[in-house]
Design a protein around this motif. Sequence first.
Motif, mmCIF file in Angstrom:
data_model
loop_
_atom_site.group_PDB
_atom_site.id
_atom_site.type_symbol
_atom_site.label_atom_id
_atom_site.label_comp_id
_atom_site.label_asym_id
_atom_site.label_seq_id
_atom_site.Cartn_x
_atom_site.Cartn_y
_atom_site.Cartn_z
ATOM 1 N N LEU A 163 0.810 -1.218 0.000
ATOM 2 C CA LEU A 163 0.000 0.000 0.000
ATOM 3 C C LEU A 163 0.843 1.269 0.000
ATOM 4 O O LEU A 163 0.298 2.380 0.042
ATOM 5 N N GLU A 164 2.155 1.124 -0.027
ATOM 6 C CA GLU A 164 3.028 2.294 0.022
ATOM 7 C C GLU A 164 2.685 3.282 -1.095
ATOM 8 O O GLU A 164 2.674 2.930 -2.268
ATOM 9 N N GLY A 165 2.361 4.508 -0.687
ATOM 10 C CA GLY A 165 2.064 5.555 -1.652
ATOM 11 C C GLY A 165 0.705 5.446 -2.307
ATOM 12 O O GLY A 165 0.377 6.232 -3.208
ATOM 13 N N LYS A 166 -0.118 4.498 -1.873
ATOM 14 C CA LYS A 166 -1.424 4.285 -2.498
ATOM 15 C C LYS A 166 -2.522 5.054 -1.755
ATOM 16 O O LYS A 166 -2.421 5.323 -0.553
ATOM 17 N N SER A 167 -3.588 5.379 -2.484
ATOM 18 C CA SER A 167 -4.779 5.972 -1.870
ATOM 19 C C SER A 167 -5.802 4.871 -1.645
ATOM 20 O O SER A 167 -5.962 3.977 -2.475
ATOM 21 N N VAL A 168 -6.506 4.945 -0.505
ATOM 22 C CA VAL A 168 -7.435 3.880 -0.118
ATOM 23 C C VAL A 168 -8.752 4.498 0.338
ATOM 24 O O VAL A 168 -8.769 5.472 1.101
ATOM 25 N N ALA A 187 -0.341 3.340 3.336
ATOM 26 C CA ALA A 187 -1.116 4.127 2.377
ATOM 27 C C ALA A 187 -0.853 5.613 2.575
ATOM 28 O O ALA A 187 -0.725 6.092 3.709
ATOM 29 N N SER A 188 -0.780 6.349 1.474
ATOM 30 C CA SER A 188 -0.468 7.775 1.557
ATOM 31 C C SER A 188 -1.700 8.615 1.855
ATOM 32 O O SER A 188 -1.618 9.632 2.543
ATOM 33 N N LYS A 189 -2.849 8.198 1.358
ATOM 34 C CA LYS A 189 -4.089 8.951 1.566
ATOM 35 C C LYS A 189 -5.212 7.961 1.834
ATOM 36 O O LYS A 189 -5.406 7.013 1.066
ATOM 37 N N VAL A 190 -5.964 8.186 2.916
ATOM 38 C CA VAL A 190 -7.023 7.262 3.298
ATOM 39 C C VAL A 190 -8.282 8.044 3.640
ATOM 40 O O VAL A 190 -8.251 8.980 4.444
ATOM 41 N N LEU A 191 -9.387 7.642 3.018
ATOM 42 C CA LEU A 191 -10.696 8.215 3.312
ATOM 43 C C LEU A 191 -11.650 7.092 3.671
ATOM 44 O O LEU A 191 -11.461 5.937 3.268
ATOM 45 N N GLY A 192 -12.699 7.440 4.401
ATOM 46 C CA GLY A 192 -13.749 6.478 4.717
ATOM 47 C C GLY A 192 -15.096 7.157 4.653
ATOM 48 O O GLY A 192 -15.201 8.382 4.837
ATOM 49 N N THR A 193 -16.126 6.371 4.401
ATOM 50 C CA THR A 193 -17.481 6.924 4.365
ATOM 51 C C THR A 193 -18.457 5.939 4.978
ATOM 52 O O THR A 193 -18.264 4.720 4.914
ATOM 53 N N ASP A 194 -19.518 6.476 5.597
ATOM 54 C CA ASP A 194 -20.560 5.655 6.207
ATOM 55 C C ASP A 194 -21.815 6.509 6.308
ATOM 56 O O ASP A 194 -21.736 7.738 6.438
ATOM 57 N N ILE A 195 -22.987 5.853 6.264
ATOM 58 C CA ILE A 195 -24.237 6.604 6.369
ATOM 59 C C ILE A 195 -24.574 6.968 7.811
ATOM 60 O O ILE A 195 -25.445 7.799 8.057
ATOM 61 N N ASP A 196 -23.908 6.349 8.770
ATOM 62 C CA ASP A 196 -24.221 6.532 10.186
ATOM 63 C C ASP A 196 -23.300 7.591 10.795
ATOM 64 O O ASP A 196 -22.082 7.383 10.870
ATOM 65 N N PRO A 197 -23.845 8.726 11.264
ATOM 66 C CA PRO A 197 -23.001 9.758 11.883
ATOM 67 C C PRO A 197 -22.202 9.229 13.066
ATOM 68 O O PRO A 197 -21.072 9.680 13.310
ATOM 69 N N GLN A 198 -22.770 8.271 13.824
ATOM 70 C CA GLN A 198 -22.031 7.700 14.949
ATOM 71 C C GLN A 198 -20.812 6.925 14.479
ATOM 72 O O GLN A 198 -19.776 6.907 15.152
ATOM 73 N N ALA A 199 -20.933 6.272 13.328
ATOM 74 C CA ALA A 199 -19.786 5.557 12.768
ATOM 75 C C ALA A 199 -18.683 6.548 12.393
ATOM 76 O O ALA A 199 -17.493 6.276 12.627
#
Length: 299
Positions: A163-168, A187-199
């Motif tokens: 994952l070196e230098g990869k976006s996930v 990983a160089s850049k990591v984002l996450g998404t979820d429909i639950d504000p608590q998550a």
Amino acid sequence: MLFEYSLLTDKKEVEPLTDFLMDKGAYSVSIEDADAETEREKPIFGEPGIEIDDFAWDSSRLKVLCGDDFDMEGALEAALKEQGLKKPVLEGRTEVPDNDWVRITQAQFTPTQIAGDLWIVPSWHEPPNPDAINIRLDPGVAFGTGTHPTTRLCLEWLHDHNLEGKSVLDYGCGSGILAVAAKKLGASKVLGTDIDPQAIEAADYNAEVNRADASFYLPKDMPDEKFDVVVANILSNPLRLLAPALLARVKKGGYLVLSGILERQAEELIEVYGSYRPDSPLSVWKSMDGWICLAGQIH
């Protein structure tokens, strides 16, 4: 002394009956799908990009925790007379032992070696190997402690690929465990998404605790970007419906990793994704305890 009552009722009665029992002095009420593990089982939780209109099961089982002085029969009669609620089926009553539940819960979660030098370590334990890649994570409101086979499969895939230098992108991030792992694995850049504000709150907290630079968003706030790796640990039905959205998030030459899929559902998911991208077939990467992880490079 504590007792737990089990009640069967329909979806129209769940909310008012729960409120009524709490007002009468019940300590807590949990709600389960009475049709779970049958052909009538019904998912009521959405995923990013999927809206669920009906957040109630057709038949629900209420687990009501009460003190030994709680008159359940009297409370149900009062609910009928005072609120006009239909009397539920009283399945039974069980005594709840007077235990140290915090200690018992903690004892269920011990340091877990995922693969090689990747470990999940609860906050109340010292890492078995301080020099390993240790993710500090406690059970909480969002799904993902590393112990479920679907989460482990995704973690193993992330560990086994460079994952070196990869976006996930962690799609349906829950606790953020996959995003945190991806960042700690290079990983160089990591984002996450979820429909639950608590998550989102839980994922932000876990990323901060682990000093992992990852950002989490509700679907409406997600940046319009593509990623080298998109990992989604959800369930087969949402994964089927989300196929176009997930494929659109993967860079050319990037990888799509899917889990939350039973072995018997694998071929169907492979066909669905293949219908959108015949040039980029997914295949079973690994299986564990009846669950599988699908993965493939998107051309």
